[in-house]
Design an enzyme around this catalytic site. Structure first.
Site, PDB file in Angstrom:
ATOM      1  N   HIS A 199      -9.649 -37.429  14.196  1.00 55.57           N
ATOM      2  CA  HIS A 199     -10.888 -38.025  14.574  1.00 55.57           C
ATOM      3  C   HIS A 199     -11.833 -38.656  13.215  1.00 55.57           C
ATOM      4  CE1 HIS A 199     -13.280 -34.715  12.567  1.00 55.57           C
ATOM      5  NE2 HIS A 199     -12.046 -33.891  12.981  1.00 55.57           N
ATOM      6  N   ASP A 200     -12.241 -39.795  13.210  1.00 60.16           N
ATOM      7  CA  ASP A 200     -13.232 -40.245  12.665  1.00 60.16           C
ATOM      8  C   ASP A 200     -12.378 -40.841  11.003  1.00 60.16           C
ATOM      9  OD1 ASP A 200     -16.010 -39.526  13.729  1.00 60.16           O
ATOM     10  OD2 ASP A 200     -15.107 -37.665  13.701  1.00 60.16           O
ATOM     11  N   GLY A 244      -9.015 -34.850  10.028  1.00 58.53           N
ATOM     12  CA  GLY A 244     -10.386 -35.498  10.272  1.00 58.53           C
ATOM     13  C   GLY A 244     -10.974 -36.289   9.092  1.00 58.53           C
TER      14      GLY A 244
END
Length: 267
Positions: free
Chosen positions: A118-119, A136
């Site tokens: 994520h991200d 992440g």
């Protein structure tokens, strides 16, 4: 062309000449650009934004729910640039409230079983070799190459044109143009072969090597070494990019290999 054995949600938006092979799954709120190929058994979930001329191979999962306990179901996306290839069983999670999106740039190659969490933000022309795992909120610059089985800690930054050896465990930031390897991962030189392939001039490469001699081999701490580089090395894009990266590092910069060897001998 969408095969009758594939599932494409009516809410998905597919561009011209997109090919969707049998048993592929495309959910609602998906956008796929022109001339992209979706192989059998690929899974494209809600929030995926895939550019034109991409290839998504079998077993890949794009825009999966983040593996982050802070994620509360907020609306986020996973964005993949034009010309990027995602190989078999690679996974790209969508973002969280932290950045709202995961981004992979243009003309990247994400090899089999690699994971982008994520991200994360990956630049253009990035290569993740087989089984690379990116935690992440990692940032990776243009043209970086991560060797097979490299594992990258959350929040790490890897500069453009950097390269890691296979099996590297990356917990510190890797500046632009660096070749890193060993265990723990450390500076082993400039990525001069990659730079030559990308048409850096001999003068540019020589300057980068001189900067690295001051940063990594002078014995100075990085703050003082940056000041020394600024005072002795003529201004250039490469110099300023390295200095800005080192000075703004939050996780700290990898150490030189010879320093790590001396530390081990003292212990």
């Amino acid at each position: 062309m969408t095969d009758k054995l594939a599932y494409v949600h009516p809410g998905a938006k597919l561009g011209k000449d997109v090919v969707v092979e049998p048993f592929a799954y495309i959910a609602d709120d998906v956008v796929i650009g022109d001339n992209t190929y979706i192989a059998p058994h690929a899974v494209i979930l809600s929030g995926a934004r895939i550019g034109s001329n991409c290839t998504i191979h079998s077993g890949a999962v794009i825009a999966g729910v983040p593996q982050d306990l802070k994620f509360k179901g907020e609306y986020t996306t996973a964005e993949i640039g034009d010309g990027t290839t995602i190989r078999e069983c690679a996974t790209v999670n969508r973002g969280t409230a932290a950045k709202n999106k995961t981004v992979i740039g243009k003309n990247c190659l994400i090899m089999a079983y690699a994971h982008v969490a994520h991200d994360c933000v990956l630049g253009d022309h990035v290569i993740l070799v087989n089984n690379v795992s990116i935690a992440g909120e990692v940032e990776i610059g243009d043209w970086a190459i991560l060797g097979g089985h490299t594992a990258v800690h959350q929040f790490v930054r890897i500069g453009e044109h950097a390269m890691t050896g296979g099996g590297s465990l990356v917990g510190k930031d890797i500046p632009p143009y660096v070749k890193a390897g060993h265990l723990p991962v450390s500076f082993v030189g400039a990525n001069y072969i990659g730079l030559r392939r990308r048409n850096f001039t001999p003068d540019q490469i020589s300057q980068i090597q001189e900067i690295f001699r001051i940063l990594f081999q002078s014995g100075m701490n990085y703050s003082n070494a940056c000041d020394a580089v600024e005072q002795t090395i003529p201004q250039s894009r490469e110099r300023d990019l390295i200095l800005d990266f080192v000075r703004n590092s939050k996780r700290g910069i990898i150490k030189p290999y010879n320093v790590l060897k001396k530390d081990e001998e003292v212990e």
